[in-house]
Write a protein that holds these residues in place. Structure first.
Motif, short mmCIF file in Angstrom:
data_model
loop_
_atom_site.label_atom_id
_atom_site.label_comp_id
_atom_site.label_asym_id
_atom_site.label_seq_id
_atom_site.Cartn_x
_atom_site.Cartn_y
_atom_site.Cartn_z
N MET A 27 0.66 9.62 10.61
CA MET A 27 1.48 9.59 9.39
C MET A 27 2.21 10.92 9.23
O MET A 27 1.59 11.96 8.99
CB MET A 27 0.60 9.32 8.17
CG MET A 27 -0.05 7.95 8.18
SD MET A 27 -1.12 7.71 6.73
CE MET A 27 -2.58 8.59 7.22
N GLY A 153 4.05 2.19 5.36
CA GLY A 153 5.02 2.99 6.11
C GLY A 153 6.09 2.10 6.73
O GLY A 153 6.35 0.99 6.24
N HIS A 154 6.73 2.60 7.79
CA HIS A 154 7.74 1.79 8.46
C HIS A 154 7.08 0.62 9.17
O HIS A 154 6.05 0.79 9.83
CB HIS A 154 8.53 2.64 9.46
CG HIS A 154 9.60 3.44 8.78
ND1 HIS A 154 9.37 4.67 8.21
CD2 HIS A 154 10.91 3.14 8.54
CE1 HIS A 154 10.48 5.11 7.65
NE2 HIS A 154 11.43 4.21 7.82
N GLY A 202 -3.97 3.81 8.31
CA GLY A 202 -3.11 4.76 7.62
C GLY A 202 -3.55 4.93 6.18
O GLY A 202 -4.10 5.96 5.79
N THR A 203 -3.34 3.88 5.38
CA THR A 203 -3.59 3.95 3.93
C THR A 203 -5.03 4.40 3.63
O THR A 203 -5.26 5.23 2.73
CB THR A 203 -3.30 2.58 3.30
OG1 THR A 203 -1.96 2.20 3.68
CG2 THR A 203 -3.41 2.61 1.80
N TRP A 239 16.58 8.09 8.31
CA TRP A 239 16.17 7.15 9.35
C TRP A 239 17.43 6.67 10.03
O TRP A 239 18.47 6.54 9.38
CB TRP A 239 15.37 6.00 8.73
CG TRP A 239 14.53 5.23 9.73
CD1 TRP A 239 14.85 4.04 10.31
CD2 TRP A 239 13.25 5.58 10.27
NE1 TRP A 239 13.85 3.64 11.16
CE2 TRP A 239 12.86 4.58 11.17
CE3 TRP A 239 12.39 6.67 10.09
CZ2 TRP A 239 11.66 4.60 11.87
CZ3 TRP A 239 11.19 6.69 10.78
CH2 TRP A 239 10.84 5.67 11.67
N VAL A 245 10.23 -0.78 5.13
CA VAL A 245 9.00 -0.01 4.92
C VAL A 245 8.14 -0.79 3.93
O VAL A 245 8.65 -1.63 3.18
CB VAL A 245 9.29 1.40 4.33
CG1 VAL A 245 10.11 2.24 5.28
CG2 VAL A 245 10.00 1.30 2.97
N VAL A 247 5.86 -0.06 0.69
CA VAL A 247 5.56 0.99 -0.31
C VAL A 247 4.94 0.35 -1.54
O VAL A 247 4.97 -0.88 -1.70
CB VAL A 247 6.87 1.70 -0.76
CG1 VAL A 247 7.47 2.55 0.32
CG2 VAL A 247 7.90 0.67 -1.27
N THR A 282 13.12 8.66 3.26
CA THR A 282 11.87 8.14 3.83
C THR A 282 10.73 9.14 3.70
O THR A 282 9.60 8.82 4.06
CB THR A 282 12.06 7.79 5.34
OG1 THR A 282 12.44 8.99 6.03
CG2 THR A 282 13.10 6.72 5.54
N SER A 284 7.69 10.84 2.20
CA SER A 284 6.72 10.53 1.14
C SER A 284 6.25 11.85 0.53
O SER A 284 6.34 12.89 1.17
CB SER A 284 5.54 9.73 1.70
OG SER A 284 4.78 10.52 2.59
N TYR A 299 4.29 5.13 0.39
CA TYR A 299 3.88 4.19 1.44
C TYR A 299 2.46 3.69 1.20
O TYR A 299 1.56 4.46 0.89
CB TYR A 299 3.93 4.86 2.81
CG TYR A 299 5.32 5.28 3.25
CD1 TYR A 299 6.36 4.36 3.22
CD2 TYR A 299 5.57 6.57 3.67
CE1 TYR A 299 7.64 4.74 3.62
CE2 TYR A 299 6.84 6.95 4.08
CZ TYR A 299 7.87 6.03 4.05
OH TYR A 299 9.12 6.40 4.43
N SER A 300 2.29 2.41 1.38
CA SER A 300 0.95 1.83 1.30
C SER A 300 0.92 0.49 2.01
O SER A 300 1.84 -0.32 1.87
CB SER A 300 0.56 1.62 -0.18
OG SER A 300 -0.67 0.92 -0.25
#
Ligand SMILES: Cc1cc2nc3c(=O)[nH]c(=O)nc-3n(C[C@H](O)[C@H](O)[C@H](O)COP(=O)(O)O)c2cc1C
Length: 329
Positions: A27, A153-154, A202-203, A239, A245, A247, A282, A284, A299-300
């Protein structure tokens, strides 16, 4: 003596040199050395999120990991989203510093993969569909990460993680790791039961004390459920193409704050890392961010619904491992 093997031990653990098949997702901004070393010390696999970072920052973060004897580890880069000269410098630095694993995302850059492999790096590639997976395999990558559309995220593909895994596993001679929507041990067990050799989170790691994310972002995640996330292309600045993405819903996704500025005259909504943050960027919000934090890209993944507390990385990994072992019993 009867030899026991942990149900969580997969061949991926041997390849990556970690105890548990749990990878930190790369991340950008959030996964710096503090988070990566905590994941490694808890038994997972550390990945530094270095997308578009200047070489000085990369050198510092890699040195900090090495100082703590954290190795192997991966550096995450996104070639397609990085200016060509910066990418060239980042790649040279990784080679100079003998970075053992490079974790790539987005377009499959066959030439770059060949160069890195030639220099002795192992390649982990995150993909979101069968076509990209075939191209990555053809280019000779060592590990595939199957990113489902539930991911934070993306988001590269349009397929959820279970059907994506079902398509990739039969064609892949190399380990496949599941990503997207995984926030508890039962979900890890489900991915391993399907045949994935690990998970990339990630999250779940963003909502830890060691993550370099802004406290407001962490608090929004632990209060959210899966339905509070939005799949959108509204965060497009920084980007190279309009890309989706995932979010948490905010004033941007609800259409309450519109970006009417010209491409070269962005509206500044905050600052972090000594740089301005633009509306619909983009970027965060990181620990030191100031400004309209809730209007930034929060992002989530849909995994937020499984995450109720901000904990230490050690607590998070211990809980994930205990739950996964119980579910696999
Ligand atoms: C805050 C955040 C930032 C991310 N940044 C990157 C990145 O820089 N590079 C990358 O390859 N993936 C990035 N991703 C996507 C992750 O690699 C991964 O696919 C995703 O986190 C998995 O879903 P989960 O968040 O539900 O665990 C990011 C995800 C989040 C949540």
């Amino acid at each position: 003596m009867v030899k026991t093997t942990s149900p969580l031990h997969t061949p991926l653990c041997d390849l990556l040199g970690c105890q548990f098949p749990i990878m930190l997702a790369g991340m950008g901004g959030v996964a710096r050395h503090r988070l990566a070393s905590a994941v490694a010390n808890a038994g997972g696999f550390p990945v530094l999120g270095m997308v578009r970072e200047p070489c000085e920052r990369m050198r510092f973060e890699i040195a900090a990991l090495k100082q703590q004897c954290i190795t192997p580890f991966a550096v995450n880069l996104i070639p397609a989203a990085t200016d060509a000269s910066l990418l060239k410098a980042q790649v040279s630095l990784c080679i100079e510093l003998n970075v053992p694993f490079i974790a790539l995302f987005w377009d499959i850059d066959k030439k770059l993969i060949h160069q890195l492999k030639f220099e002795g790096c192992k390649i982990i590639h995150q993909v979101g569909n069968l076509e990209d997976a075939e191209a990555a395999l053809d280019a000779g990558v060592d590990v595939l990460i199957a990113q489902g559309q539930e991911a934070g995220g993306h988001v590269r593909g349009k397929v959820s993680s279970l059907p994506l895994l079902a398509e990739l596993l039969p064609i892949s001679p190399i380990p496949v790791v599941a990503a997207g929507g995984i926030g508890n041990g039962k979900s890890i067990a489900a991915a391993l039961t399907l045949g994935a050799q690990g998970v990339s989170l990630g999250t779940a790691f963003l909502a830890t004390t060691e993550a370099n994310a802004h406290e407001h972002h962490k608090q929004r995640i632990i209060k959210a459920n899966a339905n509070d996330t939005v799949y959108t292309t509204q965060f497009h600045r920084n980007w190279h193409e309009p890309a989706p993405v995932r979010v948490l819903a905010n004033a941007i996704t609800r259409g309450e704050r519109i970006d009417s500025s010209k491409q070269d005259h962005p509206i500044v909504i905050g600052y972090q890392d000594n740089q301005s943050i633009h509306l619909c960027s983009t970027d965060s919000p990181l620990t030191d961010a100031i400004g309209a934090i809730d209007d930034m890209a929060l992002y989530s993944g849909q995994s937020c619904g499984q995450i109720a507390k901000v904990t230490s990385v050690k607590q998070r990994v211990d809980t994930l491992v205990t739950e996964a072992k119980l579910a696999l019993k």
